[in-house]
Design a protein around this motif. Structure first.
Motif, PDB file in Angstrom:
ATOM      1  N   ALA A 151       5.051  40.574  85.382  1.00  0.00           N
ATOM      2  CA  ALA A 151       5.534  40.013  84.112  1.00  0.00           C
ATOM      3  C   ALA A 151       4.896  38.649  83.903  1.00  0.00           C
ATOM      4  CB  ALA A 151       7.053  39.864  84.140  1.00  0.00           C
ATOM      5  N   THR A 152       4.716  38.311  82.661  1.00  0.00           N
ATOM      6  CA  THR A 152       4.134  37.015  82.319  1.00  0.00           C
ATOM      7  C   THR A 152       5.132  35.916  82.654  1.00  0.00           C
ATOM      8  OG1 THR A 152       3.416  38.202  80.349  1.00  0.00           O
ATOM      9  CG2 THR A 152       2.889  35.836  80.467  1.00  0.00           C
ATOM     10  N   ALA A 153       4.736  35.004  83.521  1.00  0.00           N
ATOM     11  CA  ALA A 153       5.577  33.827  83.769  1.00  0.00           C
ATOM     12  C   ALA A 153       5.038  32.654  82.954  1.00  0.00           C
ATOM     13  CB  ALA A 153       5.589  33.481  85.243  1.00  0.00           C
ATOM     14  N   ASN A 154       3.713  32.594  82.836  1.00  0.00           N
ATOM     15  CA  ASN A 154       3.099  31.481  82.109  1.00  0.00           C
ATOM     16  C   ASN A 154       1.807  31.938  81.452  1.00  0.00           C
ATOM     17  OD1 ASN A 154       0.902  29.130  82.351  1.00  0.00           O
ATOM     18  ND2 ASN A 154       2.909  28.253  81.899  1.00  0.00           N
ATOM     19  N   LEU A 155       1.626  31.512  80.210  1.00  0.00           N
ATOM     20  CA  LEU A 155       0.405  31.862  79.472  1.00  0.00           C
ATOM     21  C   LEU A 155      -0.042  30.626  78.692  1.00  0.00           C
ATOM     22  CD1 LEU A 155      -1.447  34.303  78.678  1.00  0.00           C
ATOM     23  CD2 LEU A 155       0.097  34.693  76.765  1.00  0.00           C
ATOM     24  N   ASN A 156      -1.267  30.155  78.990  1.00  0.00           N
ATOM     25  CA  ASN A 156      -1.818  28.989  78.262  1.00  0.00           C
ATOM     26  C   ASN A 156      -3.033  29.425  77.482  1.00  0.00           C
ATOM     27  OD1 ASN A 156      -0.191  26.833  79.426  1.00  0.00           O
ATOM     28  ND2 ASN A 156      -1.187  27.463  81.322  1.00  0.00           N
ATOM     29  N   ILE A 157      -3.102  29.013  76.233  1.00  0.00           N
ATOM     30  CA  ILE A 157      -4.247  29.434  75.424  1.00  0.00           C
ATOM     31  C   ILE A 157      -4.860  28.243  74.698  1.00  0.00           C
ATOM     32  CG2 ILE A 157      -5.020  30.956  73.550  1.00  0.00           C
ATOM     33  CD1 ILE A 157      -2.907  32.872  74.309  1.00  0.00           C
ATOM     34  N   ASN A 158      -6.181  28.117  74.814  1.00  0.00           N
ATOM     35  CA  ASN A 158      -6.913  27.141  74.011  1.00  0.00           C
ATOM     36  C   ASN A 158      -7.710  27.885  72.951  1.00  0.00           C
ATOM     37  OD1 ASN A 158      -6.117  24.775  75.340  1.00  0.00           O
ATOM     38  ND2 ASN A 158      -7.550  25.208  77.004  1.00  0.00           N
ATOM     39  N   TYR A 159      -7.403  27.620  71.713  1.00  0.00           N
ATOM     40  CA  TYR A 159      -8.122  28.251  70.603  1.00  0.00           C
ATOM     41  C   TYR A 159      -9.255  27.304  70.209  1.00  0.00           C
ATOM     42  CZ  TYR A 159      -3.968  31.207  70.332  1.00  0.00           C
ATOM     43  OH  TYR A 159      -2.954  32.075  70.616  1.00  0.00           O
TER      44      TYR A 159
END
Ligand SMILES: CCCCCCCC/C=C\CCCCCCCC(=O)SCCNC(=O)CCNC(=O)[C@H](O)C(C)(C)COP(=O)(O)OP(=O)(O)OC[C@H]1O[C@@H](n2cnc3c(N)ncnc32)[C@H](O)[C@@H]1OP(=O)(O)O
Length: 240
Positions: free
Chosen positions: A151-159
């Protein structure tokens, strides 16, 4: 007098309609000439700036990619709005036996987002890119953890750059490291000029959720795609 009121009403409605729908009309007209259906990331891969997946997901050899993707998204239509293209070429086995191996484990595919995924005109909504990345991470971590659901615990995204609807992009996802229950992942979305549009990192944790369900799903995929046969064939070719 009545005529003037009618004209005023028409002008008002016309103005409102123009103001409201102009971006969509503009997007529709400008997209017409830009349909891009050649999925030409092949050359990009061949130029060697790409690392081919060490772990090949089963979808690569799927005869029916839409079926498979829907299947994995769990809901019939959930991700059908993205056209997903997986590479045809099989390189290695489905998953590595050696999780501690230094080799990075990869997954890559090309996607093309439908019109209605736009947020701003002709730009794919960032939240949907997050979904796509999250799903890729989910698949990859599931395979890399030895088929334990995660399961996703942490998701970081740079657009970094806008991703356009109706254009091909490539997403690569890889396992950075695995520490006990924790699977650390990285993903990048590239356009056809190899420009990085989106970068993401994620932490997934193995969980007790739906293990048997996913195992059944995987068995079904293996059955449908006859992946094992294909891998054998490719291994033989390599030896020749
Ligand atoms: C390629 C083709 C193959 C085909 C394969 C077919 C099958 C495909 C299979 C699958 C595809 C799936 C595709 C879908 C994927 C979608 C994924 C989602 O969207 S999942 C829904 C959203 N996520 C949640 O709802 C989680 C909600 N959170 C939780 O339930 C818990 O917080 C959970 C499970 C994440 C952790 O809880 P705890 O109780 O189990 O564990 P604790 O003790 O809290 O943490 C363990 C360790 O992890 C660290 N940790 C936990 N969360 C952290 C965080 N956010 N950041 C940093 N560290 C964290 C903790 O500090 C701890 O570290 P220390 O052991 O002390 O070193």
């Amino acid at each position: 007098m009545k005529k003037n009121i009618l004209l005023f009403g028409l002008a008002f409605v016309g103005g409102f309609t123009y103001e409201r729908y102009f971006p969509y009309v503009k997007a529709f007209i400008s997209d017409k000439g830009q349909k891009n259906d050649d999925h030409s990331f092949k050359s990009m891969l061949e130029q060697g700036n790409y690392i081919q997946p060490k772990v090949i997901d089963i979808m690569h050899s799927s005869p029916d990619k839409h079926f498979l993707h829907n299947f994995i998204a769990q809901h019939n239509e959930a991700l059908n709005v993205f056209k997903i293209y997986y590479p045809d070429k099989l390189e290695q086995k489905i998953y590595s036996d050696n999780l501690e191996s230094e080799d990075k484990i990869h997954l890559h595919f090309v996607f093309n987002a439908a019109d209605h995924l736009q947020g701003h005109s002709s730009i794919v909504h960032g939240g949907l890119l997050a979904t796509l990345i999250d799903n890729a991470f989910g698949q990859l971590s599931y395979l890399a953890s030895g088929q334990i659901p995660t399961a996703t615990a942490n998701l970081n995204i740079n657009y970094r750059k806008p991703v356009k609807t109706n254009h091909d992009y490539m997403i690569t996802a890889e396992i950075d490291k695995i520490e006990g229950r924790k699977v650390f992942l990285k993903a990048t979305i590239y356009d056809q000029d190899k420009t990085i549009c989106t970068e993401a990192t994620g932490l997934f944790l193995t969980v007790q959720w739906g293990g048997q369900m996913w195992k059944n799903a995987l068995d079904k995929i293996k059955e449908v795609t006859q992946i094992d046969d294909k891998i054998v064939k490719i291994d033989q070719k390599k030896k020749e």
